[in-house]
Design a protein around this motif. Structure first.
Motif, mmCIF file in Angstrom:
data_model
loop_
_atom_site.group_PDB
_atom_site.id
_atom_site.type_symbol
_atom_site.label_atom_id
_atom_site.label_comp_id
_atom_site.label_asym_id
_atom_site.label_seq_id
_atom_site.Cartn_x
_atom_site.Cartn_y
_atom_site.Cartn_z
ATOM 1 N N GLU A 1 4.148 5.031 -4.978
ATOM 2 C CA GLU A 1 5.023 6.413 -5.263
ATOM 3 C C GLU A 1 4.655 7.356 -4.557
ATOM 4 O O GLU A 1 5.415 8.439 -4.424
ATOM 5 C CB GLU A 1 5.080 6.631 -6.934
ATOM 6 N N MET A 2 3.455 7.211 -3.788
ATOM 7 C CA MET A 2 3.095 8.357 -3.255
ATOM 8 C C MET A 2 2.637 8.015 -1.597
ATOM 9 O O MET A 2 1.495 8.136 -1.475
ATOM 10 C CB MET A 2 1.774 8.979 -3.870
ATOM 11 N N GLY B 1 7.330 17.795 -4.008
ATOM 12 C CA GLY B 1 7.637 16.364 -3.745
ATOM 13 C C GLY B 1 8.466 16.334 -2.603
ATOM 14 O O GLY B 1 8.796 17.185 -1.976
ATOM 15 N N THR C 1 9.478 11.405 -4.443
ATOM 16 C CA THR C 1 8.368 11.192 -4.855
ATOM 17 C C THR C 1 7.846 12.452 -5.474
ATOM 18 O O THR C 1 8.285 13.796 -4.496
ATOM 19 C CB THR C 1 7.528 10.770 -3.708
ATOM 20 N N SER D 1 7.505 11.430 -10.943
ATOM 21 C CA SER D 1 8.321 10.758 -10.100
ATOM 22 C C SER D 1 9.558 10.259 -11.035
ATOM 23 O O SER D 1 10.881 10.411 -10.995
ATOM 24 C CB SER D 1 7.895 10.031 -8.886
#
Length: 402
Positions: free
Chosen positions: A230-231, A266, A296, A301
């Motif tokens: 997710e990052m 994000g 993200t 998230s």
């Protein structure tokens, strides 16, 4: 009972460290699992998640401090002599597990603190009056994902080591019945007298190195966990829309929200821009389409893309359509005035931005602030104690004339 260890049993200091750290480590694991399985719903549920993770982190920090002190104490103290020196392989294996446990009790809370320090924003604060972040650890989503992967795999290793330790203690108590437990939990005067023979220093050094190697191996496990995925380190390059007067070669589309009073930053990984701009008149138009699922936003998230907020499943795309207006005066920014559509709701929006032209290459950056309530986002969060009303949307890009 003496403070120091003896050849027969552990002193009261070692016992205090052993049982206190054990309770804290087990509590941190239990609270972490509880937080992971809490339902992600409205404001009450989200606040419960924040609270649970804050308690988890705080207990972890307490365990880290005591575990570090325990390790220092252990290094300065003699260990009770082995009761069965003839069982060399068993004794060596037990010492490897002990060293791996001692190291794990330090590196696991430390990896959680590193994850907390590197994660963008301030998700679930540590409940103490000291600083939240370690010095020299940058706020970096990819770095946070690396620490998250270590923390995820490391807890499985630590749990396995605890089970091995408990199994060994049960073996001594039920099968061997050799009084080993009285060395750490009973009257030291009733602990059995060990044989006089002692092994050399080399087995202890090798056991410590083996315990360290176990944890070093975890650090090299690929960071392919969901948290790491997710990052990403950088956003994907935006796609250039067909027929665009200017093609975006690189850029970033960022978002900043306030969560529990802390800024969380994000970015959207997938978006495309259709830009038409005349340098002579300093006017044009722009249409930007954004893939909501590519957002993200640190540890929140999934919640941000869920039904209570952006609702990516029902509204997978956002759009900004605007006319580009010339600067009102020399040295002032351009403005893109138009309509912004998010979560199925459209509002009027103005985006001021700075533009620099060098031949056929343009560089632009700008930022605007919107109110999530105008789009019906987070309607169940009526105040700003959990999620702020204002949302900052910013961009920076480089485009080339076609």
């Amino acid at each position: 009972m003496k403070a120091s260890n003896t050849a027969r049993a552990y002193g009261w200091v070692a016992r205090m460290f052993h049982w206190t750290v054990a309770v804290l480590i087990l509590a941190a694991i239990a609270i972490g699992l509880y937080a992971d399985n809490l339902p992600d719903g409205g404001e009450t549920q989200l606040q419960a998640i924040f609270t649970a993770y804050s308690v988890h982190k705080t207990v972890g920090m307490a365990a880290l401090a005591l575990a570090a002190l325990r390790l220092l104490w252990t290094l300065t103290q003699p260990r009770p002599r082995p009761l069965h020196p003839e069982r060399r392989l068993e004794s060596f294996g037990a010492e490897v597990v002990h060293w791996a446990l001692w190291i794990g009790m330090v590196v696991m809370p430390l990896s959680g603190w590193l994850l907390h320090s590197a994660a963008p924003g301030g998700f679930a604060r540590i409940l103490w009056p000291f600083g939240q972040r370690l010095p020299f650890v940058p706020e970096d989503a990819a770095l946070s994902g690396r620490f998250a992967a270590f923390h995820e795999f490391g807890w499985w290793l630590l749990a396995g080591l605890i089970l091995l330790h408990v199994a060994g203690a049960l073996k001594h108590a039920i099968i061997d019945r050799d009084g080993t437990m009285r060395r750490m939990a009973g009257n030291p005067e009733h602990a059995p007298e060990p044989p006089a023979a002692q092994p050399g220093l080399l087995p202890h050094v090798l056991a410590a190195l083996a315990g360290l190697v176990v944890w070093v191996g975890v650090a090299f496990i690929p960071a392919d966990t969901p948290e790491a995925q997710e990052m990403p380190a950088t956003a994907s390059a935006p796609a250039a829309a067909a027929g665009s007067g200017w093609a975006v070669e690189q850029g970033a589309l960022e978002i900043e929200v306030m969560q529990a009073g802390n800024a969380v930053t994000g970015q959207f990984g997938q978006w495309q821009a259709d830009i038409a701009y005349d340098p002579e008149t300093q006017t044009g138009r722009v249409t930007v389409d954004v893939d909501i699922a590519s957002l993200t936003l640190g540890a929140i998230s999934d919640a941000a893309k869920g039904p209570d907020f952006l609702n990516a499943a029902a509204h997978p795309a956002a759009r900004f359509e605007a006319e580009i207006l010339p600067p009102p005066a020399e040295g002032q920014p351009h403005a893109a005035q138009g309509r912004l559509t998010i979560a199925g709701q459209t509002v009027e929006a103005d985006l001021p931005f700075e533009l620099t032209l060098q031949g056929d290459v343009a560089q632009a950056k700008g930022q605007m602030r919107v109110d999530r309530r105008d789009f019906g986002i987070g309607a169940g969060y009526a105040d700003e104690s959990t999620v702020g009303f204002g949302v900052e949307i910013g961009f920076e890009l480089t485009a080339k004339r076609q």
